[in-house]
Design an enzyme around this catalytic site. Structure first.
Site, PDB file in Angstrom:
ATOM      1  N   GLY A  15       0.817  -1.225   0.000  1.00  0.00           N
ATOM      2  CA  GLY A  15       0.000   0.000   0.000  1.00  0.00           C
ATOM      3  C   GLY A  15       0.846   1.267   0.000  1.00  0.00           C
ATOM      4  O   GLY A  15       2.072   1.224   0.174  1.00  0.00           O
ATOM      5  N   ASP A  16       0.130   2.363  -0.174  1.00  0.00           N
ATOM      6  CA  ASP A  16       0.763   3.673  -0.285  1.00  0.00           C
ATOM      7  C   ASP A  16       1.542   4.095   0.957  1.00  0.00           C
ATOM      8  O   ASP A  16       2.682   4.555   0.872  1.00  0.00           O
ATOM      9  CB  ASP A  16      -0.376   4.690  -0.485  1.00  0.00           C
ATOM     10  CG  ASP A  16      -0.085   5.566  -1.658  1.00  0.00           C
ATOM     11  OD1 ASP A  16       0.570   5.063  -2.596  1.00  0.00           O
ATOM     12  OD2 ASP A  16      -0.491   6.742  -1.609  1.00  0.00           O
ATOM     13  N   LYS A  19       4.750   2.169   1.438  1.00  0.00           N
ATOM     14  CA  LYS A  19       5.811   2.566   0.505  1.00  0.00           C
ATOM     15  C   LYS A  19       6.337   3.964   0.816  1.00  0.00           C
ATOM     16  O   LYS A  19       7.529   4.205   0.794  1.00  0.00           O
ATOM     17  CB  LYS A  19       5.271   2.528  -0.932  1.00  0.00           C
ATOM     18  CG  LYS A  19       5.097   1.096  -1.424  1.00  0.00           C
ATOM     19  CD  LYS A  19       4.955   1.086  -2.922  1.00  0.00           C
ATOM     20  CE  LYS A  19       3.588   0.639  -3.309  1.00  0.00           C
ATOM     21  NZ  LYS A  19       3.233   0.634  -4.667  1.00  0.00           N
ATOM     22  N   TYR A 180       0.903  13.100  13.702  1.00  0.00           N
ATOM     23  CA  TYR A 180       1.243  14.473  14.088  1.00  0.00           C
ATOM     24  C   TYR A 180       1.963  14.517  15.439  1.00  0.00           C
ATOM     25  O   TYR A 180       2.751  15.412  15.691  1.00  0.00           O
ATOM     26  CB  TYR A 180      -0.003  15.377  14.059  1.00  0.00           C
ATOM     27  CG  TYR A 180      -0.058  16.076  12.723  1.00  0.00           C
ATOM     28  CD1 TYR A 180      -0.183  15.319  11.560  1.00  0.00           C
ATOM     29  CD2 TYR A 180       0.104  17.449  12.602  1.00  0.00           C
ATOM     30  CE1 TYR A 180      -0.156  15.911  10.315  1.00  0.00           C
ATOM     31  CE2 TYR A 180       0.132  18.051  11.357  1.00  0.00           C
ATOM     32  CZ  TYR A 180       0.008  17.285  10.225  1.00  0.00           C
ATOM     33  OH  TYR A 180       0.058  17.869   8.990  1.00  0.00           O
ATOM     34  N   HIS A 241      -5.467  14.925  14.328  1.00  0.00           N
ATOM     35  CA  HIS A 241      -4.223  15.703  14.342  1.00  0.00           C
ATOM     36  C   HIS A 241      -4.362  17.043  15.088  1.00  0.00           C
ATOM     37  O   HIS A 241      -3.556  17.374  15.946  1.00  0.00           O
ATOM     38  CB  HIS A 241      -3.747  15.984  12.908  1.00  0.00           C
ATOM     39  CG  HIS A 241      -3.557  14.742  12.077  1.00  0.00           C
ATOM     40  ND1 HIS A 241      -3.205  13.541  12.636  1.00  0.00           N
ATOM     41  CD2 HIS A 241      -3.646  14.520  10.741  1.00  0.00           C
ATOM     42  CE1 HIS A 241      -3.103  12.631  11.674  1.00  0.00           C
ATOM     43  NE2 HIS A 241      -3.370  13.200  10.516  1.00  0.00           N
ATOM     44  N   ARG A 347      -1.150  29.057  16.395  1.00  0.00           N
ATOM     45  CA  ARG A 347      -0.948  30.498  16.595  1.00  0.00           C
ATOM     46  C   ARG A 347      -1.608  30.904  17.898  1.00  0.00           C
ATOM     47  O   ARG A 347      -2.797  30.661  18.116  1.00  0.00           O
ATOM     48  CB  ARG A 347      -1.537  31.293  15.422  1.00  0.00           C
ATOM     49  CG  ARG A 347      -0.939  30.877  14.079  1.00  0.00           C
ATOM     50  CD  ARG A 347      -1.432  31.726  12.956  1.00  0.00           C
ATOM     51  NE  ARG A 347      -0.718  32.979  12.902  1.00  0.00           N
ATOM     52  CZ  ARG A 347       0.243  33.256  12.009  1.00  0.00           C
ATOM     53  NH1 ARG A 347       0.603  32.368  11.108  1.00  0.00           N
ATOM     54  NH2 ARG A 347       0.842  34.428  12.039  1.00  0.00           N
ATOM     55  N   ARG A 376       5.349  26.884  13.995  1.00  0.00           N
ATOM     56  CA  ARG A 376       5.103  26.358  12.647  1.00  0.00           C
ATOM     57  C   ARG A 376       5.606  24.924  12.580  1.00  0.00           C
ATOM     58  O   ARG A 376       6.803  24.659  12.584  1.00  0.00           O
ATOM     59  CB  ARG A 376       5.790  27.233  11.598  1.00  0.00           C
ATOM     60  CG  ARG A 376       5.342  26.874  10.195  1.00  0.00           C
ATOM     61  CD  ARG A 376       5.618  27.985   9.202  1.00  0.00           C
ATOM     62  NE  ARG A 376       7.047  28.158   9.065  1.00  0.00           N
ATOM     63  CZ  ARG A 376       7.672  29.330   8.913  1.00  0.00           C
ATOM     64  NH1 ARG A 376       6.989  30.450   8.877  1.00  0.00           N
ATOM     65  NH2 ARG A 376       8.967  29.390   8.796  1.00  0.00           N
TER      66      ARG A 376
HETATM   67  C1  BG6 Z   1      -3.236  12.135   7.009  1.00  0.00           C
HETATM   68  C2  BG6 Z   1      -4.498  12.470   6.280  1.00  0.00           C
HETATM   69  O1  BG6 Z   1      -3.533  11.666   8.294  1.00  0.00           O
HETATM   70  O2  BG6 Z   1      -2.418  13.285   7.110  1.00  0.00           O
HETATM   71  C3  BG6 Z   1      -4.186  13.073   4.922  1.00  0.00           C
HETATM   72  O3  BG6 Z   1      -5.278  11.297   6.130  1.00  0.00           O
HETATM   73  C4  BG6 Z   1      -3.225  14.224   5.031  1.00  0.00           C
HETATM   74  O4  BG6 Z   1      -5.386  13.498   4.287  1.00  0.00           O
HETATM   75  C5  BG6 Z   1      -2.015  13.836   5.873  1.00  0.00           C
HETATM   76  O5  BG6 Z   1      -2.808  14.577   3.732  1.00  0.00           O
HETATM   77  C6  BG6 Z   1      -1.118  15.022   6.155  1.00  0.00           C
HETATM   78  O6  BG6 Z   1       0.061  14.600   6.764  1.00  0.00           O
HETATM   79  P1  BG6 Z   1       1.386  15.448   6.610  1.00  0.00           P
HETATM   80  O7  BG6 Z   1       2.343  14.796   7.543  1.00  0.00           O
HETATM   81  O8  BG6 Z   1       1.788  15.370   5.166  1.00  0.00           O
HETATM   82  O9  BG6 Z   1       1.035  16.846   6.998  1.00  0.00           O
END
Ligand code: BG6
Length: 489
Positions: A15-16, A19, A180, A241, A347, A376
């Site tokens: 899967g994506d 990878k 996150y 997140h 922020r 940030r």
């Molecule tokens: C994932 C979401 O949890 O986090 C995606 O399912 C999103 O939709 C991604 O693109 C963003 O992660 P990052 O680390 O690229 O900010």
């Protein structure tokens, strides 16, 4: 340590996520010398593939931050030699028993610790947990399972998922990932707050006017419409997140840095939050837009998305924590796809200076003259504080300048990918950055009623052009609480 071994099985290896993130993160850990002496990596998926084919696939994806470094090729070859593949169905005890047999050969009589990373769709999740835990768990070491969201769609389905998981695993075997929490600047939040005298005393309603959590991507749901349409941006980004960042930001000082102490404080904050109301939410969906001769698609142009989909690709929300520290402070969240830039930041807007002697030198827009602390998270990791400063010269004019900690300028060491930290923590049994089941329940309780309302009332999202700043409704929402979004100011 010599007598133990760790095997990491990536379930859903083709899967994506595997990878793009998991294999590169494992390689980075190997390169940094963070994997134990005896380790084996297994890819497990339905497609037929040989070990050699898996290695070719993995080698193509190792386009991680390491690949510019010295010895990378050599280390990559050594790493790939430790990678194997086992084809199997996700619900087949027999296939997992075969995997178990192979794992045993590699473990060679050592104490066997086994980590399963489930990178598979939710509908086959429980079957895989059942098979892995009953047919391929370790007989003499630990067995841990990393699971990725979605953890259900609402309180009910999430609770059902937790119940099913707990039929096969103990809570301390389950590592629910929110990547996150593995990001450098999110990890740093507690350091910033609790080890600097100047922030923590200001960290309350007395000095803080509003806190904003902003997530923006400058691309749409390309290729993921099928998944996304079932969930929408609130479930995809906000409920996990952004809310996790909020909990870390707003929690009380934990008794210690121990995982349970930190998670106890996070749960308390989440449980102190006022249920989110429909009127405090703005939703949006991107529509197609032509810029510079290029036509950017609408969300509903995705073949896997129904033409009449009302799924939000953008949402803004105003949340409140009903406790003594945060009473009345709006915590604003904004998350969107196909916006004009990519960023994730926190922020913190401070209150006005009472009786500010310099009001007349600031100009008419006093709102713009309050201090703001920006964390940030990405890209270009930084922490900066907006302060009022005298413009050099004989006159007395003030402007807003930044005290700026730009990571790239201050630190030469590269920032590890979130998945590296999280995989390492899971191997070490460090649970601080993983979501406990009561945290998950609290997070769902907050969002479930509004998600139901949005869906039952078929609320039509505000359409915004691909590549824009998103719906204007989000500005009205902020204005209702007498604040402005910092990222547009
Ligand atoms: C994932 C979401 O949890 O986090 C995606 O399912 C999103 O939709 C991604 O693109 C963003 O992660 P990052 O680390 O690229 O900010």
């Amino acid at each position: 340590k010599e007598s133990s071994t760790v095997s990491i099985t990536v379930v859903g290896a083709s899967g994506d996520l595997a990878k793009k993130k998991i294999f590169p993160a494992l390689f980075a850990l190997y390169y940094e010398g963070c994997l134990p002496k005896h380790f084996t990596i297994f890819g497990y998926a339905r497609s037929k593939m040989s070990d050699a084919e898996l290695r070719t696939m993995v080698s193509k994806t190792l386009t991680c931050r390491i690949d510019q470094r010295e010895n990378c090729g050599e280390k990559m070859d050594q790493f790939l030699e430790r990678c194997f593949y086992h084809p199997g169905q996700y619900d087949s005890q027999e296939n997992f028993l075969e995997l178990d047999k192979k794992l045993k050969e590699h473990e060679d009589g050592r104490v066997a610790n086994r980590l399963f990373y489930l990178s598979i769709p939710p509908n086959i999740f429980i079957d895989a947990v059942k098979c892995a835990s009953t047919s391929a768990s370790s007989a003499n070491g630990w067995t841990r399972v990393i699971v990725e969201k979605p953890f259900g769609r609402d309180s009910e389905s999430s609770a059902a998922l937790t119940r099913s998981l707990k039929q096969y695993l103990d809570e301390d075997q389950i590592f629910r990932i929110d990547h996150y929490l593995g990001k450098e600047l999110v990890e740093n939040l507690s350091v910033l707050r609790f080890s600097n005298l100047i922030f923590e005393p200001l960290w309350s309603r007395q000095y803080i006017r509003s806190v904003q959590f902003i997530f923006a991507e400058d691309f749409g749901t390309e290729g993921r419409g099928g998944y996304f349409d079932n969930y929408g941006i609130i479930r995809d980004i906000m409920q996990n997140h952004l809310l996790q960042m909020l909990a870390l930001f707003a929690m009380e000082t934990p008794v210690s840095l121990d995982a349970e102490d930190i998670r106890n404080e996070k749960v308390k904050v989440l449980r102190s939050m006022r249920p989110l109301r429909l009127e405090d939410v703005v939703t949006g969906q991107y529509k197609s837009h032509t810029r510079g001769g290029v036509k950017y698609p609408a969300y509903t142009d995705d073949k896997t998305v129904p033409n009449d989909s009302l799924t939000p690709t953008f949402a803004a929300a105003a949340l409140f924590i009903d406790n003594a520290r945060w009473d009345g402070v709006p915590f604003l969240m904004k998350a969107g796809k196909a916006l004009h830039d990519r960023r994730a930041e926190i922020r913190v807007q401070f209150r006005h200076v009472p009786g500010n002697l310099y009001n007349k030198n600031i100009g008419t827009d006093l709102d713009l003259a309050t201090n703001e602390l920006v964390i940030r998270v990405q890209p270009d990791e930084a922490i900066y504080l907006k302060i009022n400063n005298k413009v050099p010269g004989l006159g007395m004019r003030l402007d807003r300048s930044n005290l700026n900690l730009l990571y790239a300028a201050r630190y030469t060491k590269e920032i590890p990918d979130a998945y590296e930290r999280l995989l390492l923590d899971a191997m070490e049994g460090e649970r601080r950055l993983f979501i406990r089941s009561d945290e998950l329940d609290a997070a769902w309780s907050l969002f479930t009623p509004v998600l139901k309302d949005l869906e039952e009332k078929k609320v039509v999202p505000e359409y915004y052009p691909y590549g824009s700043r998103g719906p204007v409704g989000s500005h009205y929402l902020a204005a209702r609480y007498k604040v402005r979004w910092g990222d547009v100011g």
